[in-house]
Design a protein around this motif. Structure first.
Motif, PDB file in Angstrom:
ATOM      1  N   GLY A 197       0.856  -1.213   0.099  1.00 29.39           N
ATOM      2  CA  GLY A 197      -0.083   0.258  -0.052  1.00 29.39           C
ATOM      3  C   GLY A 197       0.984   1.185  -0.092  1.00 29.39           C
ATOM      4  N   ASN A 198       2.192   1.130   0.267  1.00 30.55           N
ATOM      5  CA  ASN A 198       2.956   2.388   0.023  1.00 30.55           C
ATOM      6  C   ASN A 198       2.834   2.766  -1.245  1.00 30.55           C
ATOM      7  N   GLU A 199       2.829   4.181  -1.470  1.00 29.63           N
ATOM      8  CA  GLU A 199       2.904   4.640  -2.847  1.00 29.63           C
ATOM      9  C   GLU A 199       4.128   4.645  -3.440  1.00 29.63           C
ATOM     10  N   LEU A 200       5.282   4.598  -2.612  1.00 24.54           N
ATOM     11  CA  LEU A 200       6.617   4.655  -3.133  1.00 24.54           C
ATOM     12  C   LEU A 200       7.109   3.015  -3.791  1.00 24.54           C
ATOM     13  N   ASN A 201       6.484   2.221  -3.407  1.00 20.57           N
ATOM     14  CA  ASN A 201       6.841   0.769  -3.933  1.00 20.57           C
ATOM     15  C   ASN A 201       6.842   0.780  -5.273  1.00 20.57           C
ATOM     16  N   ASP A 202       5.969   1.174  -5.978  1.00 25.84           N
ATOM     17  CA  ASP A 202       5.762   1.155  -7.278  1.00 25.84           C
ATOM     18  C   ASP A 202       6.607   1.877  -8.238  1.00 25.84           C
ATOM     19  N   LYS A 203       7.648   2.620  -7.699  1.00 21.54           N
ATOM     20  CA  LYS A 203       8.776   3.519  -8.349  1.00 21.54           C
ATOM     21  C   LYS A 203      10.105   3.086  -7.614  1.00 21.54           C
ATOM     22  N   ASP A 204      10.343   2.207  -6.727  1.00 21.22           N
ATOM     23  CA  ASP A 204      11.559   1.922  -6.354  1.00 21.22           C
ATOM     24  C   ASP A 204      12.294   1.110  -7.125  1.00 21.22           C
ATOM     25  N   LEU A 205      13.493   1.537  -7.311  1.00 19.40           N
ATOM     26  CA  LEU A 205      14.341   1.120  -8.435  1.00 19.40           C
ATOM     27  C   LEU A 205      14.851  -0.361  -8.068  1.00 19.40           C
ATOM     28  N   ILE A 206      14.913  -0.561  -6.612  1.00 19.75           N
ATOM     29  CA  ILE A 206      15.366  -1.824  -6.116  1.00 19.75           C
ATOM     30  C   ILE A 206      14.139  -2.953  -6.251  1.00 19.75           C
ATOM     31  N   LEU A 207      13.016  -2.594  -5.640  1.00 17.94           N
ATOM     32  CA  LEU A 207      11.991  -3.483  -5.759  1.00 17.94           C
ATOM     33  C   LEU A 207      11.382  -3.903  -7.157  1.00 17.94           C
ATOM     34  N   LYS A 208      11.763  -2.753  -8.070  1.00 20.19           N
ATOM     35  CA  LYS A 208      11.330  -2.965  -9.434  1.00 20.19           C
ATOM     36  C   LYS A 208      12.040  -4.106 -10.153  1.00 20.19           C
ATOM     37  N   ARG A 209      13.199  -4.196  -9.596  1.00 22.32           N
ATOM     38  CA  ARG A 209      14.095  -5.499 -10.031  1.00 22.32           C
ATOM     39  C   ARG A 209      13.609  -6.943  -9.750  1.00 22.32           C
ATOM     40  N   VAL A 210      12.622  -7.011  -8.566  1.00 20.99           N
ATOM     41  CA  VAL A 210      11.938  -8.320  -8.354  1.00 20.99           C
ATOM     42  C   VAL A 210      11.063  -8.622  -9.379  1.00 20.99           C
ATOM     43  N   LYS A 211      10.862  -9.495 -10.018  1.00 20.25           N
ATOM     44  CA  LYS A 211       9.942 -10.097 -11.031  1.00 20.25           C
ATOM     45  C   LYS A 211       8.592  -9.715 -10.405  1.00 20.25           C
ATOM     46  N   ALA A 212       7.620  -9.355 -11.133  1.00 19.99           N
ATOM     47  CA  ALA A 212       6.142  -8.829 -10.775  1.00 19.99           C
ATOM     48  C   ALA A 212       5.701  -9.860 -10.049  1.00 19.99           C
ATOM     49  N   LYS A 213       5.925 -11.208 -10.698  1.00 14.86           N
ATOM     50  CA  LYS A 213       5.109 -12.404  -9.918  1.00 14.86           C
ATOM     51  C   LYS A 213       5.816 -12.823  -8.657  1.00 14.86           C
ATOM     52  N   ASP A 214       7.011 -12.290  -8.464  1.00 11.30           N
ATOM     53  CA  ASP A 214       7.472 -12.521  -7.113  1.00 11.30           C
ATOM     54  C   ASP A 214       7.540 -11.484  -5.861  1.00 11.30           C
ATOM     55  N   ARG A 215       6.868 -10.153  -6.378  1.00  8.74           N
ATOM     56  CA  ARG A 215       6.960  -9.197  -5.417  1.00  8.74           C
ATOM     57  C   ARG A 215       5.896  -9.379  -4.548  1.00  8.74           C
ATOM     58  N   SER A 216       4.893 -10.335  -4.355  1.00 10.71           N
ATOM     59  CA  SER A 216       3.962 -10.381  -3.174  1.00 10.71           C
ATOM     60  C   SER A 216       4.675 -11.111  -2.000  1.00 10.71           C
ATOM     61  N   LYS A 217       5.913 -11.667  -2.555  1.00  9.49           N
ATOM     62  CA  LYS A 217       6.827 -12.549  -1.399  1.00  9.49           C
ATOM     63  C   LYS A 217       7.528 -11.604  -0.537  1.00  9.49           C
ATOM     64  N   VAL A 218       7.637 -10.444  -0.969  1.00  9.39           N
ATOM     65  CA  VAL A 218       8.299  -9.234  -0.244  1.00  9.39           C
ATOM     66  C   VAL A 218       7.523  -8.065   0.099  1.00  9.39           C
ATOM     67  N   VAL A 219       6.397  -8.034  -0.309  1.00  9.28           N
ATOM     68  CA  VAL A 219       5.628  -6.755  -0.051  1.00  9.28           C
ATOM     69  C   VAL A 219       4.528  -7.290   0.701  1.00  9.28           C
ATOM     70  N   ILE A 220       4.743  -6.860   1.971  1.00 11.67           N
ATOM     71  CA  ILE A 220       3.867  -7.490   3.162  1.00 11.67           C
ATOM     72  C   ILE A 220       2.564  -6.672   3.623  1.00 11.67           C
ATOM     73  N   GLN A 221       1.382  -7.146   3.746  1.00 14.55           N
ATOM     74  CA  GLN A 221       0.276  -6.371   4.243  1.00 14.55           C
ATOM     75  C   GLN A 221       0.443  -6.692   5.771  1.00 14.55           C
ATOM     76  N   LEU A 222       0.230  -5.543   6.418  1.00 16.29           N
ATOM     77  CA  LEU A 222       0.232  -5.517   7.878  1.00 16.29           C
ATOM     78  C   LEU A 222      -1.220  -5.929   8.418  1.00 16.29           C
ATOM     79  N   LYS A 223      -1.197  -6.928   9.083  1.00 14.63           N
ATOM     80  CA  LYS A 223      -2.404  -7.356   9.755  1.00 14.63           C
ATOM     81  C   LYS A 223      -2.663  -6.554  11.209  1.00 14.63           C
ATOM     82  N   GLN A 224      -3.919  -6.306  11.084  1.00 16.75           N
ATOM     83  CA  GLN A 224      -4.196  -5.676  12.588  1.00 16.75           C
ATOM     84  C   GLN A 224      -4.048  -6.666  13.887  1.00 16.75           C
TER      85      GLN A 224
END
Ligand SMILES: [Fe+2]
Length: 217
Positions: free
Chosen positions: A174-201
């Protein structure tokens, strides 16, 4: 009581906390068997100086009773092998910026203030079920280059003899900077959910469940 005993007591308490927050019942085995966690760069701020307090509670620093700035969270999960079997006894290290976006590292050029009440890095050893947990804060974003702001992220290094050492970074969904990050963009799109985590209450702190899969050499 020795520091070692105190640290062990804290580790046990946090492990129980992570379990009560739902890690043990809901977060485990989120990783897909045979799908290793994406490798990402170590970056320039891996801790190079030892410190007295290096346990898994980054919001309590030995010698101060003050809380750090920022939103407290729990980061916890399982270290698994490629067959989804738990990896016990793995050393999990994390390091990150404080709420202002500053690392406690001499090479960080960021002019933001350090937080004397934040621990900046810590370590945990996985239990017999592969479980680790940390209490920390959501790190601040920080400038990496002209026109490039790194989104909040936590660096991980995971090591266990018999497995390839894994270095990666965890991000917050949910962080708007994620999609523009030059390091995170190097992770294949199919793998991004493995390192982008939703906080649970969860009580008393939101929890990020981050499972990590190691490969054998
Ligand atoms: Fe970083």
């Amino acid at each position: 009581m020795s520091n070692i005993n105190l640290n062990r007591r804290r580790t046990l308490k946090l492990g129980i906390f992570a379990a009560s927050a739902g890690v043990a019942s809901t977060g485990i085995a989120q990783a897909v068997c045979g799908d290793k966690t994406p490798v990402q760069p170590e970056g320039p701020f891996y801790p190079i100086q030892d410190q007295v307090d290096k346990d898994n509670d980054l919001v309590r620093v030995t010698g101060t009773s003050q809380a750090p700035k920022g939103d407290v969270i729990v980061v916890a999960g399982k270290v698994l092998d490629i067959d989804c079997a738990p990896v016990a006894g793995a050393l999990v290290e994390i390091w990150q910026a404080c709420a202002s976006g500053k690392y406690n590292h001499k090479n960080d050029p960021n002019a933001a203030e350090l937080d004397p009440n934040f621990q900046y890095w810590g370590q945990a050893v996985t239990d017999k079920d592969g479980l680790y947990s940390f209490r920390t804060i959501i790190p601040g974003a920080y400038p990496a280059d002209v026109g490039w702001i790194r989104p909040p992220h936590i660096h991980f290094k995971v090591a266990k003899r018999g497995y390839l050492e894994l270095i990666t970074q965890m991000y917050f969904a949910g962080n708007e900077l994620n999609d523009k990050d030059l390091i995170l963009k190097r992770v294949k799109a199919k793998d991004r959910s493995k390192v982008v985590i939703q906080l649970k209450q969860a009580n008393p702190h939101p929890i990020a469940v981050f499972d990590i899969t190691l490969e054998k050499p």
